[in-house]
Design a protein around this motif. Structure first.
Motif, PDB file in Angstrom:
ATOM      1  N   HIS A   1       0.382  27.059  15.047  1.00 51.51           N
ATOM      2  CA  HIS A   1      -0.763  27.560  14.420  1.00 51.51           C
ATOM      3  C   HIS A   1      -1.289  27.594  13.428  1.00 51.51           C
ATOM      4  CE1 HIS A   1       0.839  30.330  17.812  1.00 51.51           C
ATOM      5  NE2 HIS A   1       1.880  30.237  17.278  1.00 51.51           N
ATOM      6  N   PHE A   2      -1.887  26.170  12.729  1.00 53.33           N
ATOM      7  CA  PHE A   2      -2.683  25.865  11.373  1.00 53.33           C
ATOM      8  C   PHE A   2      -3.525  24.657  12.502  1.00 53.33           C
ATOM      9  CE2 PHE A   2       0.869  27.037   8.406  1.00 53.33           C
ATOM     10  CZ  PHE A   2       0.326  27.715   7.749  1.00 53.33           C
ATOM     11  N   ARG A   3      -4.314  24.320  11.310  1.00 52.24           N
ATOM     12  CA  ARG A   3      -4.838  22.943  12.327  1.00 52.24           C
ATOM     13  C   ARG A   3      -5.307  22.560  10.861  1.00 52.24           C
ATOM     14  NH1 ARG A   3      -4.519  24.992  16.611  1.00 52.24           N
ATOM     15  NH2 ARG A   3      -5.761  24.523  17.980  1.00 52.24           N
ATOM     16  N   VAL A   4      -5.484  20.696  10.619  1.00 50.33           N
ATOM     17  CA  VAL A   4      -5.324  20.368   9.841  1.00 50.33           C
ATOM     18  C   VAL A   4      -6.623  19.390   9.623  1.00 50.33           C
ATOM     19  CG1 VAL A   4      -4.873  18.016   8.927  1.00 50.33           C
ATOM     20  CG2 VAL A   4      -3.091  19.551  10.105  1.00 50.33           C
ATOM     21  N   LEU A   5      -6.976  19.983   8.387  1.00 52.47           N
ATOM     22  CA  LEU A   5      -8.317  19.329   8.451  1.00 52.47           C
ATOM     23  C   LEU A   5      -8.686  17.911   7.205  1.00 52.47           C
ATOM     24  CD1 LEU A   5     -10.250  22.379   7.131  1.00 52.47           C
ATOM     25  CD2 LEU A   5     -10.212  22.099   9.261  1.00 52.47           C
TER      26      LEU A   5
ATOM     27  N   LEU B   1       1.042  -1.748   0.516  1.00 58.26           N
ATOM     28  CA  LEU B   1       0.432  -0.390   0.180  1.00 58.26           C
ATOM     29  C   LEU B   1       0.935   1.476  -0.038  1.00 58.26           C
ATOM     30  CD1 LEU B   1      -3.079   1.423   0.192  1.00 58.26           C
ATOM     31  CD2 LEU B   1      -2.583   1.332   2.661  1.00 58.26           C
ATOM     32  N   GLY B   2       1.066   1.655  -0.944  1.00 60.34           N
ATOM     33  CA  GLY B   2       0.837   2.938  -1.288  1.00 60.34           C
ATOM     34  C   GLY B   2      -0.006   4.367  -0.855  1.00 60.34           C
ATOM     35  N   TRP B   3       0.281   4.876   0.212  1.00 64.05           N
ATOM     36  CA  TRP B   3      -1.760   5.800   0.792  1.00 64.05           C
ATOM     37  C   TRP B   3      -0.577   7.727   0.126  1.00 64.05           C
ATOM     38  CZ3 TRP B   3       0.943   9.344   4.299  1.00 64.05           C
ATOM     39  CH2 TRP B   3       2.141   8.968   5.312  1.00 64.05           C
ATOM     40  N   GLU B   4      -1.722   8.492  -0.585  1.00 61.07           N
ATOM     41  CA  GLU B   4      -1.294   9.147  -0.432  1.00 61.07           C
ATOM     42  C   GLU B   4      -2.549  10.515   0.026  1.00 61.07           C
ATOM     43  OE1 GLU B   4      -1.806  10.548  -5.310  1.00 61.07           O
ATOM     44  OE2 GLU B   4      -1.486   7.959  -5.122  1.00 61.07           O
ATOM     45  N   GLN B   5      -1.932  11.242   1.368  1.00 62.64           N
ATOM     46  CA  GLN B   5      -3.089  11.543   1.807  1.00 62.64           C
ATOM     47  C   GLN B   5      -3.143  12.682   1.535  1.00 62.64           C
ATOM     48  OE1 GLN B   5      -4.534  10.439   5.498  1.00 62.64           O
ATOM     49  NE2 GLN B   5      -5.463  12.052   4.522  1.00 62.64           N
ATOM     50  N   GLU B   6      -3.819  13.484   1.654  1.00 62.04           N
ATOM     51  CA  GLU B   6      -4.739  14.844   1.130  1.00 62.04           C
ATOM     52  C   GLU B   6      -5.013  15.905   2.512  1.00 62.04           C
ATOM     53  OE1 GLU B   6      -5.890  14.899  -3.289  1.00 62.04           O
ATOM     54  OE2 GLU B   6      -7.402  14.708  -2.554  1.00 62.04           O
ATOM     55  N   TYR B   7      -5.270  17.077   2.440  1.00 65.17           N
ATOM     56  CA  TYR B   7      -5.397  17.265   3.675  1.00 65.17           C
ATOM     57  C   TYR B   7      -5.479  19.003   3.442  1.00 65.17           C
ATOM     58  CZ  TYR B   7      -0.241  18.552   4.655  1.00 65.17           C
ATOM     59  OH  TYR B   7       0.686  19.441   4.304  1.00 65.17           O
ATOM     60  N   PHE B   8      -6.065  19.722   4.408  1.00 72.19           N
ATOM     61  CA  PHE B   8      -6.359  21.213   4.267  1.00 72.19           C
ATOM     62  C   PHE B   8      -5.307  21.901   5.432  1.00 72.19           C
ATOM     63  CE2 PHE B   8      -9.469  20.749   1.187  1.00 72.19           C
ATOM     64  CZ  PHE B   8      -9.955  21.706   0.177  1.00 72.19           C
ATOM     65  N   LEU B   9      -4.854  22.993   5.440  1.00 74.49           N
ATOM     66  CA  LEU B   9      -4.733  23.549   6.271  1.00 74.49           C
ATOM     67  C   LEU B   9      -5.538  24.918   6.776  1.00 74.49           C
ATOM     68  CD1 LEU B   9      -0.494  23.697   6.404  1.00 74.49           C
ATOM     69  CD2 LEU B   9      -1.852  22.461   7.525  1.00 74.49           C
ATOM     70  N   VAL B  10      -5.807  25.375   8.209  1.00 75.28           N
ATOM     71  CA  VAL B  10      -6.407  26.017   8.069  1.00 75.28           C
ATOM     72  C   VAL B  10      -5.799  26.914   9.173  1.00 75.28           C
ATOM     73  CG1 VAL B  10      -8.583  25.795   9.256  1.00 75.28           C
ATOM     74  CG2 VAL B  10      -8.731  28.268   8.378  1.00 75.28           C
ATOM     75  N   ASP B  11      -5.128  27.991   9.049  1.00 72.61           N
ATOM     76  CA  ASP B  11      -5.299  29.204  10.478  1.00 72.61           C
ATOM     77  C   ASP B  11      -5.756  28.150  12.040  1.00 72.61           C
ATOM     78  OD1 ASP B  11      -3.489  31.405  10.919  1.00 72.61           O
ATOM     79  OD2 ASP B  11      -5.222  31.624  12.142  1.00 72.61           O
ATOM     80  N   GLU B  12      -5.510  28.428  13.024  1.00 72.81           N
ATOM     81  CA  GLU B  12      -5.718  28.395  14.239  1.00 72.81           C
ATOM     82  C   GLU B  12      -6.535  29.392  14.801  1.00 72.81           C
ATOM     83  OE1 GLU B  12      -3.222  27.466  16.855  1.00 72.81           O
ATOM     84  OE2 GLU B  12      -2.505  29.669  17.452  1.00 72.81           O
ATOM     85  N   SER B  13      -6.594  30.598  14.639  1.00 69.94           N
ATOM     86  CA  SER B  13      -7.314  31.540  15.112  1.00 69.94           C
ATOM     87  C   SER B  13      -9.080  31.878  14.135  1.00 69.94           C
ATOM     88  CB  SER B  13      -6.966  32.844  15.170  1.00 69.94           C
ATOM     89  OG  SER B  13      -6.338  33.553  13.858  1.00 69.94           O
ATOM     90  N   LEU B  14      -8.675  31.560  12.923  1.00 66.39           N
ATOM     91  CA  LEU B  14     -10.441  31.220  11.764  1.00 66.39           C
ATOM     92  C   LEU B  14     -10.918  30.196  12.324  1.00 66.39           C
ATOM     93  CD1 LEU B  14      -8.406  32.631   8.399  1.00 66.39           C
ATOM     94  CD2 LEU B  14     -10.075  33.801  10.399  1.00 66.39           C
ATOM     95  N   TYR B  15      -9.969  29.320  11.913  1.00 64.66           N
ATOM     96  CA  TYR B  15     -10.183  28.016  12.667  1.00 64.66           C
ATOM     97  C   TYR B  15     -11.392  28.094  14.237  1.00 64.66           C
ATOM     98  CZ  TYR B  15     -10.613  23.261  14.350  1.00 64.66           C
ATOM     99  OH  TYR B  15     -10.903  21.999  15.038  1.00 64.66           O
TER     100      TYR B  15
END
Ligand code: ADP
Ligand code: MG
Length: 728
Positions: free
Chosen positions: A322-326, A211-225
């Motif tokens: 100071h990010f959050r991962v979505l 298995l070779g996974w490709e992990q996609e994700y979003f980053l968002v600034d923590e204060s906006l989050y």
């Protein structure tokens, strides 16, 4: 009056790239630094013990207690040498994610503190199983569950804690996790694949699933989050008008990585590499603030552990920046969602990739054999494979913005399709030429080694052949890949068993092996046409066509989950020894239960957002307009007033209409929720949420998004799409 959105924006703009301290040396100096690798075990454990351990692990045998005791001593010594004070069994409950229960490395003996970590603590632990979902298994069978060491995945350190990868099962042996059936499925696949390999190469002793996974994700600034209760509580935005600029310019994909994000990625990679995860690629994805990371492929069980580990490392590292991962599959409507493409293949201990075209006709026949058997398996179990990837969160991604549609089909590309078409037409006499030296030649199986160029790609295909592997693209970004991989492994294992039975029966009757292989493959090529589709998965014609072909076209997640308990699924899972009927029933229960809970939370958050954030802002703006109207009336003549106030009148009315619709919508949604909650079983509840609650949420959202466009920007309190997606 302060506006939480503006305060969040101010803080977000103050966030600068966080400095990352990285060692000077090369990657190999710190790769797997936090892992008790086989190499390191040699320093801590006697060679004869290790020989026994590795032999048992490699052959899938149970580890003897005596061996575990000696290994435990070595593990503890290594862990404490590296600052560990605690240990935990690290497992993968059906909730998704991973679970841990930390214990210190000491015990009390006659009142004195003793350092201790015995074979028993390594072998087995009893976390309080009652707080994990079991879909009724614990009620029907036994109250207790335990976690047990998986010696095929190495132990590792996170900070001061030694983590021991474990399976999680009920006392009666039923799996309560993803790892147990994943391990069972690789065993079944490896056995079945080895038997089929024996037609081509007797040297093959082991077959691995990779298995070779490709992990996609979003980053968002923590204060906006934190200023978006929906992101905080559900992982996605439940409302938000599209940003004027989103992904239409396609300027984010493979664009330069922003400095603050790059700092995050560097640290993430460093941490992942130390944990022995061979991460190799990082890049921007299509949507703004969307990214991807991918390692080099590994054995499926280890790769899956590594993916789960990476998801938690990501969250930890993001906070430092100071990010959050979505990790949610669809944090934002209208732009691409996140998937986790699972690149899957089978390879032998002799170094042959069974899904790669070979160097000689024999290897090519072997390649075609495995390829066609995968097609057959995916065709037979297309509904089940879809069930293995659906969830309340992935539901929003499937079928929209470049994500695969909710119908499983296989993309093969031009060249491979041509090879299969040619084989289908060929006569055995033409295709197989056996010369005097008893060498076999395949007239048609001259397949070029590199098959696919980049134009021969179809991003919307849920299951695509990409030259030397299949890429299961429908898997969601937040999922445990194990669910999809175990279904695929088991389905292919069953298919290979059927294939072998058919071939053996004819060989026993005295037919020549090559001839039989060719005939059966040819028959399969004709039988698996329904699953092959290289066209546009979004077209309405495909939906009609897929239905005619008998593929599962259901789009309602609760009903897709039914596929787990179809007779064909139960039979397949029982025959391969991967999951029992009871386990399958419990898994589908958990899936429905989770679906209901997620929608229930979303619907409540939605109600809160519109009533406490959107409507107050709209009312404030409306009041301002009304005051303006009155002021105009005082200053201007009646004739002039009408035209001067025309725009305000219109906006006041629009606000009134949308607000009214929202209030009504919330009332209906709450009713629908209460009705759904009164359904007697989880499946009916899930269906009621899907059919009656979800559409009302979409309606309410449309009105809230309309208000966002109308209301004065300064009064709007929820960070907007353009801010969430473009600030980094
Ligand atoms: P792309 O984005 O073009 O699909 P990537 O390079 O991002 O490709 O990811 C491809 C993934 O597939 C990597 O994890 C890679 O290790 C993996 N991979 C490559 N060959 C195989 C194979 N034979 N079996 C399984 N996985 C593979
Ligand atoms: Mg890919």
């Amino acid at each position: 009056m302060s506006n939480i959105r503006f305060e969040a924006l101010k803080t977000a703009f103050e966030h600068k790239p966080t400095a990352v301290e990285m060692p000077e040396g090369k990657v190999k100096d710190y790769f797997a630094q936090d892992v008790f690798t086989r190499e390191k075990m040699k320093e801590y454990i006697a060679q004869e013990v290790l020989d026994q351990l590795f032999d048992d692990v490699d052959n899938g045998r149970t580890i003897h207690r005596d061996i575990a005791n000696v290994v435990a001593i070595g593990i503890r010594k290594w862990a404490m040498d590296h600052g560990a004070t605690h240990f935990t069994h690290w497992f993968q409950p059906l909730t998704g994610g991973t679970a841990e229960k930390h214990d210190a490395f000491f015990t009390l003996k006659n009142g004195a503190l003793m350092e201790e970590f015995s074979g028993d603590s390594l072998y087995q632990q009893e976390p309080d199983a009652s707080s994990f979902p079991s879909g009724g298994i614990r009620n029907t069978f036994e109250a207790r569950g335990y976690s047990a060491w998986d010696p095929s995945s190495p132990v590792f350190l996170i900070g001061d804690t030694l983590c021991i990868p474990t399976v999680f099962v009920a006392y009666t042996g039923e799996a309560l996790d993803y790892k147990t059936p994943l391990i069972r499925s690789t065993a079944a696949l490896c056995h079945a694949a080895r038997e089929v390999c024996a037609y081509f190469d007797k040297q093959v002793k082991h077959v691995h699933a990779n298995l070779g996974w490709e992990q996609e994700y979003f980053l968002v600034d923590e204060s906006l989050y934190t200023a978006r209760p929906d992101l905080l509580l559900t992982g996605r935005t439940l409302m938000g008008h599209n940003s004027a600029k989103s992904q239409q310019l396609e300027d984010h994909y493979f664009g330069a990585i922003p400095a603050r994000v790059l700092a995050f990625m560097r640290e993430l990679e460093y941490e992942a590499l130390k944990a022995g995860i061979p991460v190799k690629t990082r890049h921007n994805e299509v949507a703004p603030n969307q990214f991807e990371m991918a390692p080099i492929f590994e054995d499926v069980n280890l790769a899956n552990d590594h993916n789960l580990l990476v998801m938690s490392i990501m969250e930890r590292v993001a906070e430092k920046h100071h990010f959050r991962v979505l990790l949610h599959e669809k944090p934002y409507a209208g732009v691409n969602g996140s998937g986790k493409h699972c690149n899957w293949s089978m390879s032998t201990n002799t170094g042959v990739n069974l899904l790669a075209p070979g160097k000689n006709p024999y290897q090519n026949l072997q390649f075609i054999t495995f390829l066609v058997n995968v097609l057959m398996a995916v065709q037979r179990h297309n509904g089940l494979l879809k069930a293995s990837i659906v969830s309340a969160t992935n539901e929003h991604r499937l079928g929209a913005n470049e994500a695969p549609p909710a119908i499983i089909s296989v993309f093969l590309g031009k060249q491979i399709s041509a090879v299969l078409d040619k084989l289908e037409q060929a006569k055995a006499e033409e295709a197989i030429i056996i010369n005097a030296k008893k060498e076999m030649k395949l007239g048609v199986a001259n397949i070029p080694e590199i098959l696919l160029d980049n134009t021969d790609r179809n991003r919307t295909s849920p299951f695509a052949f990409t030259g030397n592997r299949f890429e299961f693209r429908a898997v969601g970004s937040s999922a445990n890949c194990g669910a999809a991989m175990l279904a695929l492994n088991a389905a292919v294992a069953e298919q290979l068993m059927l294939f072998k039975n058919e071939v053996d029966a004819r060989i026993e009757k005295g037919e020549a092996k090559e001839r039989v292989l060719f005939d059966v493959i040819k028959k399969y090529i004709m039988a698996c046409k329904a699953i092959r589709f290289d066209g546009n998965g979004y077209s309405d014609e495909w939906k009609d066509e897929a239905a005619k072909r008998g593929l599962d076209c259901e789009t309602s997640v609760p009903k897709i989950i039914d596929n787990y308990v179809l007779p064909s699924s139960i039979q397949m899972f029982e025959k391969t020894g991967v999951l029992s009927a009871a386990e399958l029933h419990s898994r589908s229960e958990v899936k429905w239960e989770t679906y209901v809970k997620k929608l229930q939370i979303e619907s409540r958050v939605m109600g809160d957002l519109v009533v406490n954030h959107v409507l107050p802002a709209a009312k404030r703006y409306q009041t301002m307009l009304l005051q303006n109207v009155l002021a105009v009336k005082q200053v201007f003549s009646a004739d002039e007033t009408a035209s001067l106030n025309a725009m305000d009148y219109s906006i006041i009315k629009q606000i009134e209409e949308h607000s009214g619709a929202i209030l009504e919508g919330v009332e209906h949604m709450t009713d629908a929720r209460h009705k759904a909650n009164r359904q007697v079983d989880e499946r009916s509840k899930a269906i009621a949420y899907h059919d009656n609650v979800l559409p009302l949420m979409a309606e309410i959202r449309a009105h809230a998004d309309a208000l966002e466009l109308i209301v004065d920007d300064e009064m709007w309190t929820l960070p907007k799409y353009r801010e969430l997606m473009f600030i980094h």
